[in-house]
Design a protein around this motif. Structure first.
Motif, PDB file in Angstrom:
ATOM      1  N   TYR A 300      30.056  35.501  42.758  1.00 46.89           N
ATOM      2  CA  TYR A 300      31.326  35.641  42.679  1.00 46.89           C
ATOM      3  C   TYR A 300      31.700  35.578  41.100  1.00 46.89           C
ATOM      4  O   TYR A 300      31.172  34.398  40.499  1.00 46.89           O
ATOM      5  CB  TYR A 300      32.317  34.697  43.337  1.00 46.89           C
ATOM      6  N   TRP A 302      34.329  35.524  37.866  1.00 46.88           N
ATOM      7  CA  TRP A 302      35.908  35.566  37.495  1.00 46.88           C
ATOM      8  C   TRP A 302      36.154  35.561  35.834  1.00 46.88           C
ATOM      9  O   TRP A 302      35.395  35.063  35.387  1.00 46.88           O
ATOM     10  CB  TRP A 302      36.829  34.469  38.104  1.00 46.88           C
ATOM     11  N   ARG A 306      43.276  37.117  31.198  1.00 45.30           N
ATOM     12  CA  ARG A 306      43.924  38.170  32.083  1.00 45.30           C
ATOM     13  C   ARG A 306      45.443  38.428  31.261  1.00 45.30           C
ATOM     14  O   ARG A 306      45.763  37.878  30.408  1.00 45.30           O
ATOM     15  CB  ARG A 306      44.120  37.586  33.409  1.00 45.30           C
ATOM     16  N   ASN A 325      41.779  40.307  38.383  1.00 45.47           N
ATOM     17  CA  ASN A 325      42.704  39.022  38.830  1.00 45.47           C
ATOM     18  C   ASN A 325      41.952  38.141  39.910  1.00 45.47           C
ATOM     19  O   ASN A 325      41.947  36.936  39.688  1.00 45.47           O
ATOM     20  CB  ASN A 325      43.963  39.548  39.261  1.00 45.47           C
ATOM     21  N   ARG A 326      41.386  38.689  41.049  1.00 45.46           N
ATOM     22  CA  ARG A 326      41.050  38.150  41.963  1.00 45.46           C
ATOM     23  C   ARG A 326      39.422  37.874  41.707  1.00 45.46           C
ATOM     24  O   ARG A 326      38.986  37.035  42.552  1.00 45.46           O
ATOM     25  CB  ARG A 326      41.266  38.579  43.447  1.00 45.46           C
ATOM     26  N   ALA A 355      37.744  43.581  41.155  1.00 45.48           N
ATOM     27  CA  ALA A 355      39.142  43.561  41.586  1.00 45.48           C
ATOM     28  C   ALA A 355      39.880  44.230  40.484  1.00 45.48           C
ATOM     29  O   ALA A 355      39.604  44.457  39.112  1.00 45.48           O
ATOM     30  CB  ALA A 355      39.319  42.092  41.247  1.00 45.48           C
TER      31      ALA A 355
END
Length: 811
Positions: A300, A302, A306, A325-326, A355
């Motif tokens: 994952y 991130w 943003r 974003n996610r 995302a």
């Protein structure tokens, strides 16, 4: 320059992950460990990743292999990775940091982030980020906002419109900013053209849609997203007086052009730090000793920067990342094969669910870009020459997939990477590699046979009045005004250090030895020739001997049993086998047994001997037939015939001689079947028929007789079914009905009617009975009338049913 804001975000988001990973490290270190052999030259190190692949899991440069860290092992890695991407002829330099830990022999966890990322854009006019309202490029030696193809602002009925160069500079989030004059000169204004009040210019902003890319009026393209279409070249318009009268687009795209790694960049050189974070795991499905490694990597990713505020979008315009974003979720299937001690092949196939990038604007949150998913594949070969040096070659590709914002110059990167790893020790070393982008957007990238065309509206085709004009662009091969890419090389440098479990030391092999060998027999007696057999039954011609071996090895190594025979063959493997001596001649044969624990048959062996000899009591096999006699089914009535049949199977031609215990052979003597006549006097008796077979070999003493006995029923007698005295006609009729029912039950029987009384009484009774027979139309030939005389009872009658073989009843 590392900003305080990013450092704080890193501290907050990495704190918990660090605690969890360190806890797992100490837990894993306490577990029992499965040691690698010290003779194996292959070492493990973390991947660098970058350019699409996530770095951190055990592997090569960017390709994951099927290996894992073992329980309690961990590694820290720092690297510098430089690679090229298109569109934009972009040169990217990453400094990724990673940490990995072996939770078990089959599971490892990893965490990575970017210490630094620098992006140099060599062709800014090829990227839509340089056409945003807060961007400028140098045109004709002057810094100005570049011309673009945008979605018309306000409530204009136009779709894609041409925005000339020189529009006002407007800061993010753009909404409400001056959209410019669209080529008009005062006192003309662009506002009324797009539905704004007279005397004003059009304004930027107003967005619709929030799922896939939103529509940004006056800013983004008609395909959605905040990124506009490109104008690569323009043509000057000259008024009738010879004065400049604006420009029109000559080469343009309606769709945006963006770099998926940094789609919003608008600096020719941008820097960022601690923006991207990845946490994931790797699991190996096959045994750690299996030369085939199969596994799965899941992660994952991130980003801290943003478009939720000005600072975040500003970093994204510096190339900090895509701003999903996610976060992104990636799953990669991993396989490798140990083709030799010094050579391995690895392959990856993975999918990255990305995302969308969203931003906060006046009026709500909108999607800036619908990012493409990524199908990633890689193949690699590595050659652990020894435990110090490991050459590596990789080929990897990324394919952009699924629904996404169209990319006018989308490029699916394909990299070749070649280099080596040097291990100072099993747990520390360095990597270096050359990286080459095979499909950069150079002169050879564009297809000369493929044409492109598009149309756009210029709502104000005159500098003093709005006269809509439509412009069309078309080209083949390299678009005019497009700056092709060059210098596609890159490099990787990595340093890693960690902890590795102690390797299993080589042991001096002690040979395995045979303890005992047991044979099921020491003698094989060859069976008799066809047509003969052993008189004693001891020569069964079994040519198989069971061999049971007991062996031992001081180190309890796996053992391979080895058998050497001087005749026949060994069937099976292991400690228990069969020695097949089919086809061998009489004589003496040996079997030598040994075991191999990896060094060959180098321990104690055992040799056994057996004898193969001929059978001493063979006699000829007689072909005796089987003889039986079958008689009639059921009981035979006296006076009827019987049939007896001899059943002979096998043997030569035979003769038949019959004898019977009673009755007379009326036919069939000398054949296999005879007929025997009986008499009435033979009732309640039986007949035994015996056959004697002739023509057999007298030396074989074959059984030659067989008998069968058949029974004869007892003599039948008449059956009295009714008797009565004087009766009325209707009663007599009813008794006659019952009499014929009994009579009809036996079609061969005869009815007897005996009447008693005076002659007149007997005539009266007979008349009564005949009247009933005629009335019922019975067969009168079935009955016999007998006068019984006067017995003193008056008029009296008896009904008898006489079976065919019974004597007639008498008065």
């Amino acid at each position: 320059m590392i900003r305080r804001r990013n450092v704080m975000k890193l501290a907050k988001k990495a704190y918990l992950s660090t605690l969890v990973i360190l806890t797992l490290v100490f837990a894993a270190m306490a577990q029992e460990k499965h040691q690698r052999p010290d003779s194996d030259p292959r070492n493990t190190a973390p991947t660098v990743g970058t350019g699409g692949a996530v770095g951190g899991p055990t592997g090569l440069f960017t390709v994951y292999d099927g290996q894992n860290l073992r329980k309690g092992e961990f590694t820290f890695s720092a690297a510098v990775s430089n690679y090229d991407r298109d569109p934009g002829d972009v040169d990217i330099t990453d400094i990724p940091l990673s940490f990995q830990v072996g939770l078990t022999d089959h599971i490892e966890l990893f965490f990575s982030t970017d210490l630094y990322k620098g992006i140099k854009v060599n062709s800014p006019r090829n990227l839509s980020g340089f056409y945003l309202p807060n961007s400028q490029v140098k045109i004709g030696g002057v810094w100005t906002q570049a011309p673009a193809i945008v979605m018309s602002p306000g409530t204009s009925p136009y779709g894609a419109v041409y925005r000339p160069a020189g529009a006002p500079w407007v800061q993010f989030p753009y909404f409400g900013g001056n959209a410019g004059t669209y080529g008009l000169t005062p006192p003309a204004y662009s506002g009324p053209v797009f539905g704004f009040p007279a005397g004003t210019n059009a304004l930027l902003g107003g967005a619709t849609g929030g799922g896939s890319a939103s529509n940004f009026r006056g800013i983004g393209s008609v395909y959605g997203s905040i990124l506009p279409g490109l104008v690569l070249s323009t043509t000057n318009v000259i008024s009738p007086t010879g004065a400049p009268a604006g420009t029109i687009p000559s080469v343009f795209t309606l769709a945006p052009s963006y770099l998926p790694d940094a789609p919003f960049i608008n600096r020719t050189y941008g820097e960022s730090a601690f923006n991207q974070f990845t946490f994931g795991g790797k699991i190996r499905f096959t045994s750690v000793d299996n030369p085939i490694g199969l596994g799965l990597v899941a992660s994952y990713t991130w980003w801290t920067d943003r478009a939720s505020d000005f600072a975040g979008f500003n970093q994204m315009q510096r190339g900090a990342g895509p701003g999903g974003n996610r976060g992104d979720i990636a799953v990669t299937f991993v396989a490798d094969a140990r083709v030799a001690k010094w050579a391995n092949l690895s392959a990856n196939v993975g999918y990255n669910w990305t995302a969308s990038a969203k931003g906060d604007f006046p009026g709500g949150t909108y999607t800036l870009l619908d990012r493409p998913d990524e199908l990633q594949a890689g193949i690699a070969a590595d050659f652990p020459v020894n435990k110090w040096f490991q050459p590596i070659a990789e080929l990897r590709a990324t394919r952009y997939m699924a629904g996404r914002t169209p990319n006018a110059f989308e490029n699916h990167p394909m990299d070749g990477i070649a280099g080596a790893r040097v291990f100072f020790t099993r747990w520390a070393g360095m990597s270096f590699a050359y990286r080459y982008n095979f499909n950069q957007q150079d002169e050879d990238y564009f297809d000369e046979d493929k044409s492109f065309s598009a149309s756009v509206t210029n709502p104000c085709g005159n500098v003093t009045a709005c006269i809509p004009q439509t412009y069309t662009t078309s080209w083949r091969g390299v678009p005019p005004g497009f700056r092709t890419s060059g210098d596609p090389h890159g490099y990787i440098f990595q340093f890693f250090v960690g902890r590795r479990n102690e390797r299993a030391k080589e042991l001096v092999n002690q040979p395995a030895s045979i303890n005992s060998v047991n044979l099921s027999s020491n003698v094989i007696t060859i069976g008799c020739q066809p047509g003969y057999k052993s008189a004693s039954g001891s020569c069964d011609d079994n040519r198989s001997i069971s061999v049971s071996t007991s062996a031992s090895d001081p180190e309890n190594d796996p053992l391979v049993y080895n058998y050497t025979v001087s005749g026949g063959r060994i069937v099976g493997s292991g400690a228990n086998v069969t020695w097949d001596l089919s086809g061998v001649e009489k004589g003496t044969y040996t079997i030598t047994t040994g075991v191999d624990d990896g060094c060959g048959v180098c321990g104690k062996t055992d040799t056994k001997t057996i004898e193969v000899k001929e059978c001493a009591d063979c006699v000829k096999i007689c072909d005796c037939p089987s003889v039986s006699v079958s008689g009639p089914a059921g009981i035979t009535n006296p006076g009827q015939s019987m049939t007896f049949t001899a059943n002979v199977s096998g043997g030569a031609n035979v003769t038949y001689n019959w004898t019977v215990s009673a009755g007379t052979i009326s036919s069939g003597q000398g054949t296999s079947s005879i007929t025997v006549d009986t008499t009435r006097e033979m009732a309640n008796s039986s007949v035994t028929a015996t056959v004697e077979i002739g023509g057999l070999d007298a030396n074989c003493n074959c059984p030659n007789t067989a008998s069968e006995t058949a029974g004869i029923a007892g003599r039948e007698v008449p059956n009295l079914v009714d008797e009565f005295g004087k009766q009325k006609d209707d009663e007599v009729k009813a008794r006659v009905d019952n009499f014929y029912i009994q009579l009809n039950n036996d079609p061969t029987a005869t009815g007897y009617i005996i009447n008693y009384g005076t002659p007149a009484q007997m005539r009266h009774r007979r008349a009564q009975i005949m009247k009933a027979i005629n009335f019922r139309k019975y067969d009168k030939n079935r009955v016999v009338f007998v006068d019984g005389g006067d017995n003193g009872q008056g008029e009296y009658t008896k009904f008898w049913v006489k079976p065919a073989a019974a004597d007639a009843p008498t008065p």
